[in-house]
Write a protein that holds these residues in place. Sequence first.
Motif, PDB file in Angstrom:
ATOM      1  N   MET A   1     -37.805 -29.177 123.140  1.00 51.08           N
ATOM      2  CA  MET A   1     -39.116 -29.280 123.768  1.00 51.08           C
ATOM      3  C   MET A   1     -40.181 -29.411 122.674  1.00 51.08           C
ATOM      4  O   MET A   1     -40.148 -28.684 121.673  1.00 51.08           O
ATOM      5  CB  MET A   1     -39.400 -28.042 124.611  1.00 51.08           C
ATOM      6  N   LEU A   2     -41.105 -30.323 122.872  1.00 48.20           N
ATOM      7  CA  LEU A   2     -42.201 -30.494 121.924  1.00 48.20           C
ATOM      8  C   LEU A   2     -43.226 -29.383 122.119  1.00 48.20           C
ATOM      9  O   LEU A   2     -43.754 -29.202 123.210  1.00 48.20           O
ATOM     10  CB  LEU A   2     -42.872 -31.856 122.122  1.00 48.20           C
ATOM     11  N   VAL A   3     -43.508 -28.645 121.026  1.00 49.59           N
ATOM     12  CA  VAL A   3     -44.455 -27.542 121.126  1.00 49.59           C
ATOM     13  C   VAL A   3     -45.737 -27.809 120.342  1.00 49.59           C
ATOM     14  O   VAL A   3     -46.756 -27.137 120.579  1.00 49.59           O
ATOM     15  CB  VAL A   3     -43.822 -26.216 120.657  1.00 49.59           C
ATOM     16  N   ALA A   4     -45.711 -28.758 119.413  1.00 49.79           N
ATOM     17  CA  ALA A   4     -46.910 -29.053 118.635  1.00 49.79           C
ATOM     18  C   ALA A   4     -46.720 -30.362 117.894  1.00 49.79           C
ATOM     19  O   ALA A   4     -45.592 -30.789 117.633  1.00 49.79           O
ATOM     20  CB  ALA A   4     -47.216 -27.934 117.636  1.00 49.79           C
ATOM     21  N   ALA A   5     -47.834 -30.989 117.561  1.00 51.05           N
ATOM     22  CA  ALA A   5     -47.790 -32.214 116.759  1.00 51.05           C
ATOM     23  C   ALA A   5     -49.024 -32.264 115.870  1.00 51.05           C
ATOM     24  O   ALA A   5     -50.105 -31.801 116.256  1.00 51.05           O
ATOM     25  CB  ALA A   5     -47.728 -33.451 117.655  1.00 51.05           C
ATOM     26  N   ALA A   6     -48.840 -32.821 114.693  1.00 45.61           N
ATOM     27  CA  ALA A   6     -49.952 -33.109 113.788  1.00 45.61           C
ATOM     28  C   ALA A   6     -49.916 -34.593 113.500  1.00 45.61           C
ATOM     29  O   ALA A   6     -48.854 -35.155 113.200  1.00 45.61           O
ATOM     30  CB  ALA A   6     -49.827 -32.312 112.498  1.00 45.61           C
TER      31      ALA A   6
ATOM     32  N   ARG B   1     -44.587 -22.163 115.163  1.00 45.71           N
ATOM     33  CA  ARG B   1     -43.264 -21.593 114.879  1.00 45.71           C
ATOM     34  C   ARG B   1     -42.136 -22.449 115.453  1.00 45.71           C
ATOM     35  O   ARG B   1     -41.313 -21.973 116.247  1.00 45.71           O
ATOM     36  CB  ARG B   1     -43.179 -20.154 115.397  1.00 45.71           C
ATOM     37  N   PRO B   2     -42.058 -23.711 115.045  1.00 43.96           N
ATOM     38  CA  PRO B   2     -40.996 -24.582 115.575  1.00 43.96           C
ATOM     39  C   PRO B   2     -39.634 -24.238 114.978  1.00 43.96           C
ATOM     40  O   PRO B   2     -39.529 -23.630 113.902  1.00 43.96           O
ATOM     41  CB  PRO B   2     -41.446 -25.973 115.112  1.00 43.96           C
ATOM     42  N   ASP B   3     -38.604 -24.636 115.694  1.00 42.57           N
ATOM     43  CA  ASP B   3     -37.235 -24.518 115.176  1.00 42.57           C
ATOM     44  C   ASP B   3     -36.868 -25.719 114.313  1.00 42.57           C
ATOM     45  O   ASP B   3     -35.930 -25.642 113.514  1.00 42.57           O
ATOM     46  CB  ASP B   3     -36.238 -24.420 116.337  1.00 42.57           C
ATOM     47  N   ARG B   4     -37.579 -26.820 114.496  1.00 41.04           N
ATOM     48  CA  ARG B   4     -37.303 -28.037 113.744  1.00 41.04           C
ATOM     49  C   ARG B   4     -38.571 -28.870 113.650  1.00 41.04           C
ATOM     50  O   ARG B   4     -39.335 -28.947 114.611  1.00 41.04           O
ATOM     51  CB  ARG B   4     -36.201 -28.857 114.422  1.00 41.04           C
ATOM     52  N   LEU B   5     -38.782 -29.496 112.501  1.00 36.63           N
ATOM     53  CA  LEU B   5     -39.899 -30.409 112.312  1.00 36.63           C
ATOM     54  C   LEU B   5     -39.344 -31.814 112.100  1.00 36.63           C
ATOM     55  O   LEU B   5     -38.503 -32.033 111.221  1.00 36.63           O
ATOM     56  CB  LEU B   5     -40.737 -30.007 111.098  1.00 36.63           C
ATOM     57  N   VAL B   6     -39.824 -32.749 112.885  1.00 32.89           N
ATOM     58  CA  VAL B   6     -39.431 -34.154 112.744  1.00 32.89           C
ATOM     59  C   VAL B   6     -40.649 -34.926 112.247  1.00 32.89           C
ATOM     60  O   VAL B   6     -41.704 -34.904 112.879  1.00 32.89           O
ATOM     61  CB  VAL B   6     -38.923 -34.738 114.069  1.00 32.89           C
TER      62      VAL B   6
ATOM     63  N   GLY C   1     -34.256 -26.197 121.444  1.00 34.38           N
ATOM     64  CA  GLY C   1     -35.218 -25.404 120.696  1.00 34.38           C
ATOM     65  C   GLY C   1     -36.621 -25.986 120.693  1.00 34.38           C
ATOM     66  O   GLY C   1     -36.935 -26.932 121.418  1.00 34.38           O
ATOM     67  N   ARG C   2     -37.449 -25.411 119.853  1.00 33.46           N
ATOM     68  CA  ARG C   2     -38.851 -25.772 119.750  1.00 33.46           C
ATOM     69  C   ARG C   2     -39.009 -26.838 118.659  1.00 33.46           C
ATOM     70  O   ARG C   2     -38.706 -26.598 117.481  1.00 33.46           O
ATOM     71  CB  ARG C   2     -39.685 -24.536 119.411  1.00 33.46           C
ATOM     72  N   VAL C   3     -39.484 -28.005 119.062  1.00 34.70           N
ATOM     73  CA  VAL C   3     -39.607 -29.150 118.156  1.00 34.70           C
ATOM     74  C   VAL C   3     -41.082 -29.418 117.875  1.00 34.70           C
ATOM     75  O   VAL C   3     -41.911 -29.407 118.790  1.00 34.70           O
ATOM     76  CB  VAL C   3     -38.960 -30.414 118.777  1.00 34.70           C
ATOM     77  N   ALA C   4     -41.403 -29.661 116.624  1.00 33.35           N
ATOM     78  CA  ALA C   4     -42.752 -30.084 116.239  1.00 33.35           C
ATOM     79  C   ALA C   4     -42.661 -31.442 115.555  1.00 33.35           C
ATOM     80  O   ALA C   4     -41.635 -31.782 114.959  1.00 33.35           O
ATOM     81  CB  ALA C   4     -43.401 -29.071 115.303  1.00 33.35           C
ATOM     82  N   LEU C   5     -43.731 -32.211 115.653  1.00 29.08           N
ATOM     83  CA  LEU C   5     -43.778 -33.537 115.035  1.00 29.08           C
ATOM     84  C   LEU C   5     -44.911 -33.607 114.024  1.00 29.08           C
ATOM     85  O   LEU C   5     -46.019 -33.141 114.300  1.00 29.08           O
ATOM     86  CB  LEU C   5     -44.007 -34.631 116.086  1.00 29.08           C
ATOM     87  N   LEU C   6     -44.621 -34.200 112.880  1.00 37.57           N
ATOM     88  CA  LEU C   6     -45.656 -34.654 111.950  1.00 37.57           C
ATOM     89  C   LEU C   6     -45.644 -36.171 112.039  1.00 37.57           C
ATOM     90  O   LEU C   6     -44.666 -36.813 111.644  1.00 37.57           O
ATOM     91  CB  LEU C   6     -45.365 -34.191 110.525  1.00 37.57           C
ATOM     92  N   VAL C   7     -46.709 -36.743 112.590  1.00 35.61           N
ATOM     93  CA  VAL C   7     -46.763 -38.170 112.901  1.00 35.61           C
ATOM     94  C   VAL C   7     -47.714 -38.845 111.916  1.00 35.61           C
ATOM     95  O   VAL C   7     -48.894 -38.498 111.839  1.00 35.61           O
ATOM     96  CB  VAL C   7     -47.238 -38.392 114.353  1.00 35.61           C
ATOM     97  N   LEU C   8     -47.197 -39.825 111.192  1.00 34.07           N
ATOM     98  CA  LEU C   8     -47.934 -40.457 110.109  1.00 34.07           C
ATOM     99  C   LEU C   8     -48.236 -41.913 110.426  1.00 34.07           C
ATOM    100  O   LEU C   8     -47.377 -42.626 110.956  1.00 34.07           O
ATOM    101  CB  LEU C   8     -47.123 -40.376 108.817  1.00 34.07           C
ATOM    102  N   GLY C   9     -49.429 -42.348 110.098  1.00 33.77           N
ATOM    103  CA  GLY C   9     -49.779 -43.749 110.287  1.00 33.77           C
ATOM    104  C   GLY C   9     -51.283 -43.954 110.214  1.00 33.77           C
ATOM    105  O   GLY C   9     -52.062 -43.039 110.523  1.00 33.77           O
ATOM    106  N   ASP C  10     -51.675 -45.136 109.820  1.00 32.47           N
ATOM    107  CA  ASP C  10     -53.091 -45.484 109.715  1.00 32.47           C
ATOM    108  C   ASP C  10     -53.518 -46.338 110.900  1.00 32.47           C
ATOM    109  O   ASP C  10     -52.692 -47.010 111.536  1.00 32.47           O
ATOM    110  CB  ASP C  10     -53.359 -46.264 108.425  1.00 32.47           C
ATOM    111  N   ALA C  11     -54.798 -46.327 111.176  1.00 24.37           N
ATOM    112  CA  ALA C  11     -55.361 -47.225 112.186  1.00 24.37           C
ATOM    113  C   ALA C  11     -55.589 -48.596 111.533  1.00 24.37           C
ATOM    114  O   ALA C  11     -54.889 -48.958 110.588  1.00 24.37           O
ATOM    115  CB  ALA C  11     -56.642 -46.635 112.754  1.00 24.37           C
TER     116      ALA C  11
END
Length: 241
Positions: free
Chosen positions: A1-6, A44-49, A144-154
């Motif tokens: 489950m996605l719990v947070a994203a940056a 507090r994620p279990d995994r960061l993608v 578990g608790r999944v978080a994303l770090l999402v990278l990219g420019d406009a």
Amino acid sequence: MLVAAAVCPCPPLLVPEVAAGAAPEMDAVRAACTDALGVLAAARPDRLVVVGPGSGADAGLEAYPQGARGSFRGFGVDLAVSLGPDRAQGEQTGPQLPYGLAVGAWLLGRTGWADAPVEGIGVGEALPAGRCAAVGRDVAARAGRVALLVLGDASACRTLKAPGYLDERAAPFDAEVGRALGAADVAALAALDVALARELKVSGRAPWQVLAGAAEGTDLAGALLYEDAPYGVGYVTATWS
């Protein structure tokens, strides 16, 4: 489950050694990225993608394990990074991180990320919106608790001196992206025009649409931390939590 994203931009200029004399001009972006990573840690994620632009315009999906390495030698700086703690011994046998994921690895190293295991996904610029969303759903469906770090420019077309020259469509496109990311508007991100994004040299379109797929059915609130276009390229930093 996605719990947070940056959501963070990923220009190599974000790295002070690459920016050299222009490094102070990116201080506000770096500070916003640091704040965004703080939101991920607080979840507090279990995994960061870590999701970012792939290694080429026509690349598909590329997977990178924890410890995968990259460098900024292509930008004239002898600086190496690894995706999360590098527990490997000897030389890396797998592919090098593309520049966007290398910037993400640098951000994680800069903030001392040690809160959860890390893995990376490179997303090709031409990957269709529906396929990006499916990738996001698959990531969010992991245990578990999944978080994303999402990278990219406009867009890279905001001024005459921008890498893509001035395009009058760029500012409205970037404004909608900033609004959608700040509002955690999944539908708006999913509806971004793939062809227009490519014409405007938007590296974040596919990663953002992976985020949209991952966030389907969640109740995350968005916050816009930074939006500007230094050097004629749109940079947006936001959090979803």
